[in-house]
Design a protein around this motif. Structure first.
Motif, PDB file in Angstrom:
ATOM      1  N   TYR A 118       0.848  -1.192   0.000  1.00  0.00           N
ATOM      2  CA  TYR A 118       0.000   0.000   0.000  1.00  0.00           C
ATOM      3  C   TYR A 118       0.879   1.235   0.000  1.00  0.00           C
ATOM      4  CZ  TYR A 118      -3.864  -3.087   1.007  1.00  0.00           C
ATOM      5  OH  TYR A 118      -4.784  -4.096   0.916  1.00  0.00           O
ATOM      6  N   SER A 119       0.539   2.152  -0.890  1.00  0.00           N
ATOM      7  CA  SER A 119       1.306   3.375  -1.049  1.00  0.00           C
ATOM      8  C   SER A 119       0.358   4.563  -1.106  1.00  0.00           C
ATOM      9  CB  SER A 119       2.149   3.312  -2.324  1.00  0.00           C
ATOM     10  OG  SER A 119       2.814   4.519  -2.550  1.00  0.00           O
ATOM     11  N   PHE A 120       0.719   5.635  -0.438  1.00  0.00           N
ATOM     12  CA  PHE A 120      -0.046   6.875  -0.504  1.00  0.00           C
ATOM     13  C   PHE A 120       0.680   7.878  -1.392  1.00  0.00           C
ATOM     14  CE2 PHE A 120      -1.463   5.151   3.595  1.00  0.00           C
ATOM     15  CZ  PHE A 120      -2.836   5.326   3.502  1.00  0.00           C
ATOM     16  N   PRO A 121      -0.044   8.805  -1.990  1.00  0.00           N
ATOM     17  CA  PRO A 121       0.610   9.887  -2.728  1.00  0.00           C
ATOM     18  C   PRO A 121       1.249  10.871  -1.754  1.00  0.00           C
ATOM     19  CG  PRO A 121      -1.760  10.243  -2.656  1.00  0.00           C
ATOM     20  CD  PRO A 121      -1.516   8.896  -2.042  1.00  0.00           C
ATOM     21  N   ALA A 122       1.852  11.912  -2.280  1.00  0.00           N
ATOM     22  CA  ALA A 122       2.551  12.885  -1.439  1.00  0.00           C
ATOM     23  C   ALA A 122       1.601  13.513  -0.432  1.00  0.00           C
ATOM     24  CB  ALA A 122       3.190  13.956  -2.303  1.00  0.00           C
TER      25      ALA A 122
ATOM     26  N   MET B 234       9.019  17.881  -0.168  1.00  0.00           N
ATOM     27  CA  MET B 234       7.948  16.898  -0.268  1.00  0.00           C
ATOM     28  C   MET B 234       8.128  15.785   0.765  1.00  0.00           C
ATOM     29  SD  MET B 234       9.121  14.957  -3.786  1.00  0.00           S
ATOM     30  CE  MET B 234       9.332  16.538  -4.587  1.00  0.00           C
ATOM     31  N   TRP B 235       7.006  15.144   1.064  1.00  0.00           N
ATOM     32  CA  TRP B 235       7.010  13.922   1.875  1.00  0.00           C
ATOM     33  C   TRP B 235       6.082  12.933   1.189  1.00  0.00           C
ATOM     34  CZ3 TRP B 235       2.632  12.228   5.041  1.00  0.00           C
ATOM     35  CH2 TRP B 235       2.888  11.002   5.694  1.00  0.00           C
ATOM     36  N   ILE B 236       6.619  11.740   0.874  1.00  0.00           N
ATOM     37  CA  ILE B 236       5.848  10.714   0.176  1.00  0.00           C
ATOM     38  C   ILE B 236       5.923   9.409   0.970  1.00  0.00           C
ATOM     39  CG2 ILE B 236       5.510   9.458  -1.975  1.00  0.00           C
ATOM     40  CD1 ILE B 236       7.126  11.630  -3.387  1.00  0.00           C
ATOM     41  N   PRO B 237       4.827   8.966   1.595  1.00  0.00           N
ATOM     42  CA  PRO B 237       4.800   7.659   2.259  1.00  0.00           C
ATOM     43  C   PRO B 237       4.598   6.555   1.239  1.00  0.00           C
ATOM     44  CG  PRO B 237       2.712   8.774   2.597  1.00  0.00           C
ATOM     45  CD  PRO B 237       3.565   9.713   1.794  1.00  0.00           C
ATOM     46  N   GLY B 238       5.650   6.317   0.442  1.00  0.00           N
ATOM     47  CA  GLY B 238       5.538   5.462  -0.731  1.00  0.00           C
ATOM     48  C   GLY B 238       5.394   3.978  -0.452  1.00  0.00           C
ATOM     49  N   GLY B 239       5.595   3.579   0.792  1.00  0.00           N
ATOM     50  CA  GLY B 239       5.400   2.171   1.144  1.00  0.00           C
ATOM     51  C   GLY B 239       4.825   2.066   2.539  1.00  0.00           C
ATOM     52  N   ALA B 240       3.641   2.683   2.737  1.00  0.00           N
ATOM     53  CA  ALA B 240       3.051   2.746   4.071  1.00  0.00           C
ATOM     54  C   ALA B 240       2.788   1.359   4.652  1.00  0.00           C
ATOM     55  CB  ALA B 240       1.758   3.557   4.043  1.00  0.00           C
TER      56      ALA B 240
ATOM     57  N   LEU C 143      -8.046   1.964   6.542  1.00  0.00           N
ATOM     58  CA  LEU C 143      -8.594   0.946   7.437  1.00  0.00           C
ATOM     59  C   LEU C 143      -9.556   0.099   6.617  1.00  0.00           C
ATOM     60  CD1 LEU C 143      -9.168   2.970  10.736  1.00  0.00           C
ATOM     61  CD2 LEU C 143      -7.538   1.110  10.378  1.00  0.00           C
ATOM     62  N   GLU C 144      -9.056  -1.049   6.149  1.00  0.00           N
ATOM     63  CA  GLU C 144      -9.820  -1.945   5.287  1.00  0.00           C
ATOM     64  C   GLU C 144     -10.302  -1.194   4.040  1.00  0.00           C
ATOM     65  OE1 GLU C 144      -9.870  -5.519   6.266  1.00  0.00           O
ATOM     66  OE2 GLU C 144      -8.256  -4.342   7.139  1.00  0.00           O
ATOM     67  N   ASP C 145     -11.577  -0.888   3.933  1.00  0.00           N
ATOM     68  CA  ASP C 145     -12.096  -0.278   2.702  1.00  0.00           C
ATOM     69  C   ASP C 145     -12.162   1.247   2.768  1.00  0.00           C
ATOM     70  OD1 ASP C 145     -12.497  -2.785   1.548  1.00  0.00           O
ATOM     71  OD2 ASP C 145     -14.456  -2.983   2.517  1.00  0.00           O
ATOM     72  N   ASN C 146     -11.668   1.848   3.836  1.00  0.00           N
ATOM     73  CA  ASN C 146     -11.766   3.291   4.005  1.00  0.00           C
ATOM     74  C   ASN C 146     -10.371   3.914   4.003  1.00  0.00           C
ATOM     75  OD1 ASN C 146     -14.732   3.379   4.616  1.00  0.00           O
ATOM     76  ND2 ASN C 146     -14.070   2.101   6.333  1.00  0.00           N
ATOM     77  N   SER C 147     -10.156   4.862   3.090  1.00  0.00           N
ATOM     78  CA  SER C 147      -8.862   5.522   2.969  1.00  0.00           C
ATOM     79  C   SER C 147      -9.031   7.029   3.048  1.00  0.00           C
ATOM     80  CB  SER C 147      -8.177   5.151   1.662  1.00  0.00           C
ATOM     81  OG  SER C 147      -7.834   3.777   1.651  1.00  0.00           O
ATOM     82  N   ILE C 148      -8.146   7.665   3.813  1.00  0.00           N
ATOM     83  CA  ILE C 148      -8.202   9.115   4.012  1.00  0.00           C
ATOM     84  C   ILE C 148      -6.795   9.667   3.895  1.00  0.00           C
ATOM     85  CG2 ILE C 148      -8.878  10.987   5.574  1.00  0.00           C
ATOM     86  CD1 ILE C 148     -10.093   7.578   6.471  1.00  0.00           C
ATOM     87  N   MET C 149      -6.640  10.769   3.162  1.00  0.00           N
ATOM     88  CA  MET C 149      -5.373  11.487   3.091  1.00  0.00           C
ATOM     89  C   MET C 149      -5.639  12.951   3.433  1.00  0.00           C
ATOM     90  SD  MET C 149      -2.147  12.083   2.551  1.00  0.00           S
ATOM     91  CE  MET C 149      -1.273  10.828   1.609  1.00  0.00           C
TER      92      MET C 149
END
Length: 389
Positions: A177-181, A189-195, A271-277
């Motif tokens: 799972y990876s999030f954008p910046a 920049m901060w990129i959680p590229g491999g959360a 969290l399972e099917d819910n994603s928030i950035m």
């Protein structure tokens, strides 16, 4: 909001021209290993940092190395005892320039070992996805290397800002799972590229072998880039989550918090099917999470540090609370690109536990979507430290 590893923009980032001589690019790999003899779990880290690398491309320059500032003419003034001698400074401060590899373990008896190289003694690029520095290799699927430092070397070179010992690692990894910046402004920049990342392989620390197993590795990868590091530094992350509602292990969940950027935190949660950035630095209409890092009164386990974050969007409310034993915290120094012997003194906990709760706004009420136990959390708080004049 979750993106695949193919869309992870941190894997092929370019070293911006503005950062070649005035800034840092820092990629971190975090994972857990199991001691071969006892099965004891421990959190490890491996880091690659390019700090003002083209400021001194032929020689690694460490800002904390003692350098005399007194010329022969100054020396004559000093020997003569003139008034000008009182205004002399014994040392000069320089801007650091190097490629650093750091590796070690968090938790009780934490360790950090470091090695430094000039950029011309490395091969590969960030954009190509592969960099080699000394015996250390970083690629898009694998990291390997060895760092050693004796007590004698450390006595002669306190500027290394590390411990004595030896650590080696050989690991493959796969980003799940990876999030954008979570923050992006020109060169910063901060990129959680491999959360959520799974690692597999072996780590050896001072002769002790640790097996890194995909199921328990709880891996994490991120990338920072900028003219300096965010201060104060606040970080929380974990992918070891268990639902307190259903009792199930949440294999498809993770979170990370990072800041402060323009006095704000960035928060990424799935969290399972819910994603928030929640991105930092997005203007006055951006959600501004509330955070604290406080020392709690001691109990039977001892003193603890409490990290907390709360964020309220139009759709979601996120609450995160994590405790870490003070005796298991690690203090380390990270040199800042601007030099002048400025460092971030970072307090790190790699054994945090707590809860993350996700609520959904339903009219004027809140519906609890998930309440999960957090284990193996990485928690960090850092502040600027400047040298005494």
């Amino acid at each position: 909001m979750v993106v695949s590893k193919k869309n992870d923009s941190s894997r092929k980032i370019r070293l911006n021209n503005a950062l070649k001589r005035n800034g840092a690019v820092w990629r971190r790999f975090i994972f857990n290993g199991l001691e071969a003899e006892t099965g004891r779990e421990r959190m490890f880290f491996v880091e690659l940092e390019l700090l003002n690398p083209f400021l001194s491309p032929d020689e690694a320059v460490l800002g904390f190395k003692s350098r005399t500032k007194i010329s022969e003419e100054d020396l004559q003034y000093a020997l003569a005892g003139t008034k000008a001698a009182h205004d002399l400074e014994a040392e000069s401060f320089v801007n650091p320039s190097y490629v650093a590899v750091r590796a070690g373990a968090f938790g009780e008896h934490a360790r950090q070992l470091c090695s430094y190289y000039p950029i011309k003694q490395t091969s590969g690029t960030l954009h190509s996805g592969r960099i080699e520095a000394g015996k250390c290799v970083f690629s898009n699927e694998r990291i390997s290397g060895v760092i050693s430092c004796t007590a004698e070397e450390l006595h002669e070179h306190p500027e290394y800002l590390c411990d004595d010992g030896i650590i080696s690692w050989d690991l493959s990894y796969e980003i799940q799972y990876s999030f954008p910046a979570g923050y992006a402004k020109k060169t910063d920049m901060w990129i959680p590229g491999g959360a959520r990342t799974i690692f597999a392989g072996m780590v050896t620390l001072d002769g002790q072998k640790f097996h890194v197993v995909p199921k328990t590795s709880h891996g994490y990868i991120e990338l920072h880039a900028g003219h300096t590091l965010p201060l104060p530094w606040v970080h929380m992350s974990s992918s070891s989550l268990t639902s307190l509602i259903s009792g199930r292990t949440l294999f498809n969940s993770c979170f990370t918090v990072q800041g402060l950027y323009e006095s704000r935190l960035a928060v990424a949660v799935t969290l399972e099917d819910n994603s928030i950035m929640i991105k930092a630095g997005g203007g006055r209409h951006t959600v501004n999470p509330v955070w604290e890092c406080t020392e709690m009164p001691p109990d039977e386990e001892g003193g603890k540090l409490h990290w907390s974050v709360s964020a309220d969007t139009k759709k979601w409310v996120i609450d995160i609370d994590i405790m870490c034993l003070i005796k298991e915290l690690f203090v380390r120094n990270i040199e800042l690109p601007e030099g002048g012997r400025k460092v971030m003194k970072q307090l790190v906990g790699g054994t945090g536990t707590g809860e993350i709760r996700l609520y959904h706004h339903v009219g004027k009420n809140l519906e609890l979507i998930e309440d999960a136990h957090i284990a193996d959390a990485l928690c960090e708080f850092g502040q600027l430290e400047v040298p005494e004049k």
